[in-house]
Design a protein around this motif. Structure first.
Motif, PDB file in Angstrom:
ATOM      1  N   ASN A 104       0.802  -1.237   0.000  1.00 41.74           N
ATOM      2  CA  ASN A 104       0.000   0.000   0.000  1.00 41.74           C
ATOM      3  C   ASN A 104       0.830   1.281   0.000  1.00 41.74           C
ATOM      4  OD1 ASN A 104      -1.008  -1.611   2.865  1.00 41.74           O
ATOM      5  ND2 ASN A 104       0.361   0.125   3.144  1.00 41.74           N
ATOM      6  N   LYS A 121      -0.940   4.759   0.947  1.00 42.56           N
ATOM      7  CA  LYS A 121      -1.112   4.947   2.392  1.00 42.56           C
ATOM      8  C   LYS A 121       0.227   5.260   3.049  1.00 42.56           C
ATOM      9  CE  LYS A 121      -3.151   2.553   6.414  1.00 42.56           C
ATOM     10  NZ  LYS A 121      -1.998   2.295   7.291  1.00 42.56           N
ATOM     11  N   GLY A 174     -13.008  -1.658  -2.437  1.00 45.83           N
ATOM     12  CA  GLY A 174     -11.956  -1.792  -1.434  1.00 45.83           C
ATOM     13  C   GLY A 174     -11.773  -3.260  -1.101  1.00 45.83           C
ATOM     14  N   GLN A 215     -16.364   2.185   1.950  1.00 38.65           N
ATOM     15  CA  GLN A 215     -15.648   1.864   3.187  1.00 38.65           C
ATOM     16  C   GLN A 215     -16.625   1.480   4.287  1.00 38.65           C
ATOM     17  OE1 GLN A 215     -12.560   1.392   3.382  1.00 38.65           O
ATOM     18  NE2 GLN A 215     -12.303   1.149   5.586  1.00 38.65           N
ATOM     19  N   GLY A 248      -3.989  -0.014   2.755  1.00 42.81           N
ATOM     20  CA  GLY A 248      -4.413   1.180   2.042  1.00 42.81           C
ATOM     21  C   GLY A 248      -5.384   0.917   0.916  1.00 42.81           C
ATOM     22  N   TRP A 296      -8.489   0.928   0.107  1.00 48.60           N
ATOM     23  CA  TRP A 296      -9.846   1.412   0.344  1.00 48.60           C
ATOM     24  C   TRP A 296     -10.588   1.501  -0.979  1.00 48.60           C
ATOM     25  CZ3 TRP A 296     -10.681   5.484   4.707  1.00 48.60           C
ATOM     26  CH2 TRP A 296      -9.959   5.105   5.840  1.00 48.60           C
ATOM     27  N   ASP A 313      -4.946   1.015  -4.560  1.00 44.64           N
ATOM     28  CA  ASP A 313      -4.668   1.774  -3.343  1.00 44.64           C
ATOM     29  C   ASP A 313      -4.816   3.280  -3.512  1.00 44.64           C
ATOM     30  OD1 ASP A 313      -2.277   2.609  -4.572  1.00 44.64           O
ATOM     31  OD2 ASP A 313      -1.044   2.153  -2.823  1.00 44.64           O
ATOM     32  N   TYR A 351      -7.201   5.031  -1.000  1.00 46.21           N
ATOM     33  CA  TYR A 351      -6.800   5.628   0.281  1.00 46.21           C
ATOM     34  C   TYR A 351      -6.525   7.115   0.107  1.00 46.21           C
ATOM     35  CZ  TYR A 351      -4.581   6.247   4.809  1.00 46.21           C
ATOM     36  OH  TYR A 351      -4.279   6.684   6.084  1.00 46.21           O
ATOM     37  N   LYS A 360      -8.411  10.929   1.478  1.00 44.20           N
ATOM     38  CA  LYS A 360      -7.712  12.046   2.119  1.00 44.20           C
ATOM     39  C   LYS A 360      -7.762  13.328   1.286  1.00 44.20           C
ATOM     40  CE  LYS A 360      -6.532   9.160   5.333  1.00 44.20           C
ATOM     41  NZ  LYS A 360      -7.187   9.226   6.670  1.00 44.20           N
TER      42      LYS A 360
END
Length: 385
Positions: free
Chosen positions: A136, A139, A180, A260, A293, A295, A330, A333, A337
């Motif tokens: 990941n 992440k 994910g 998620q 990571g 997700w 990944d 992730y 953010k």
């Protein structure tokens, strides 16, 4: 200089020959850095993060920046022995760009070469990311605080090649593009014994089998069928010989979910089933869940609507609205953010991703660059949000 199509194809072929596994991409990193150094440097700032030495960050300073637009390309290969027969096949035994990350890198370099010589209005941050296939990397980069200060994007974009789409086509959708994933390990501890005296033992083959049976009801009875999910246990280890009751069993599986929230719901239900089996069979049941990571790739609503609107209206762009894929990525992730969008680039091939015979059509590279370049230029004309 802006890379020409023959130069791009040559870069693609060179990258195809040097695939490397997660966090080992030293030769790839060196190739990328050397290529970037050949571009016009006036607007560029290049960084190799000491916390992640095979990653590469390239910041293109804008003329009147209102935002920093991030563009991510993954760079690692897979532990696959290539069987394409291509004259530029992998030089590294048992490692191959079987997921098309060589295409991803080449498109990113093509975009970067253009904006290095034609200064963008907004800042552009190119992130050449290690370790997408495992470990990941997205992440890891975030947790190591690589995206700080001027190296922090306000929004992030990235593509994945798709052999099922026509060459150069752009595919995307509102909502989730990739599912994910979570790895699941379950260990059962009971008491072994003689096959002839089951009353003196506690059979973990039976306990684990009942666990498997009950798990099948999670998706069918605990998950909204409109949202969907997948639970697969592909490995079951228990026992040593036919006439000995197994006191231990081990299962390995995977969870796939489109949000998620759904993955966390499935995680909880698996633990509840395990607790029930432990009580019913007077056994110890240990569940280990590892998502890392990977997700779901949940596209930002507003940015994705803008992206799709542009691609639908742009000349010389074939846009296709795609369905969600249960494969993992990944980039999900990072999209948790930073707001952003992931999309497909069609590379039209009979072989699937991760196969030893994958041969993406390199004609997709230049077509993809033109479509993405147009979108980025259009995005820079929009008001800051």
């Amino acid at each position: 200089m802006t890379l020409t199509e023959p130069q791009l194809v040559k870069i693609y072929q060179s990258l195809h020959q040097i695939p490397e596994l997660a966090m080992q991409e030293t030769e790839t990193h060196a190739f990328l850095k050397k290529t970037v150094q050949q571009f016009e440097q006036t607007y560029l700032e290049v960084q190799t993060p000491k916390e992640m030495p095979t990653a590469l960050l390239v910041l293109v300073h804008g003329s009147d920046p209102k935002r920093t637009i991030g563009y991510r390309s993954d760079i690692d290969g897979l532990p696959v022995e290539e069987q394409t027969g291509l004259p530029f096949a992998s030089k590294h035994p048992q490692v191959m760009h079987a997921c098309g990350h060589d295409i991803h890198m080449t498109v990113a370099l093509g975009l970067l070469s253009y904006f290095a010589s034609q200064q963008p209005k907004d800042n552009l941050l190119f992130f050449f990311q290690p370790a997408e296939e495992s470990l990941n990397g997205g992440k890891t980069a975030y947790e190591k605080q690589i995206f700080t200060n001027k190296w922090c994007p306000d929004e992030f974009y990235g593509l994945h090649d798709n052999p099922d789409l026509p060459t150069g086509a752009i595919g995307c959708r509102m909502g989730t593009l990739f599912a994910g994933t979570t790895e699941v390990d379950v260990d059962f501890y009971g008491k072994g014994g003689h096959a002839a005296f089951p009353q003196n033992a506690n059979d973990m083959v039976v306990a684990a089998s009942q666990f498997i049976n009950q798990i099948q009801t999670i998706v069918s009875r605990s998950v909204d069928p409109i949202e969907g999910g997948v639970i697969t246990f592909g490995k079951f280890d228990a026992g040593s010989i036919r006439n000995v009751i197994a006191g231990q069993a081990h299962l390995e599986g995977t969870i796939r979910g489109l949000t998620q929230k759904m993955i966390e719901h499935i995680d909880q239900r698996i633990q509840e089933v395990a607790d029930g089996i432990a009580q019913s069979y007077q056994a110890k049941v240990v569940v280990k869940l590892n998502q890392g990571g990977y997700w779901p790739v949940e596209n930002d609503p507003e940015l994705t609507r803008n992206f799709i609107t542009y691609m639908k209206s742009a000349k010389n762009v074939q846009f296709i609205e795609t369905k969600p894929a249960m494969t993992g990525e990944d980039f999900g992730y990072l999209l948790a953010k930073f707001p952003g969008t992931m999309f497909w680039l069609g590379v039209e091939d009979n072989s699937q991703l991760h196969s030893a015979t994958l041969k993406p059509n390199p004609q997709a590279i230049q077509i993809g660059i033109q479509a993405i370049k147009g979108f980025l230029l259009n995005r820079m004309q929009e008001k800051e949000n």
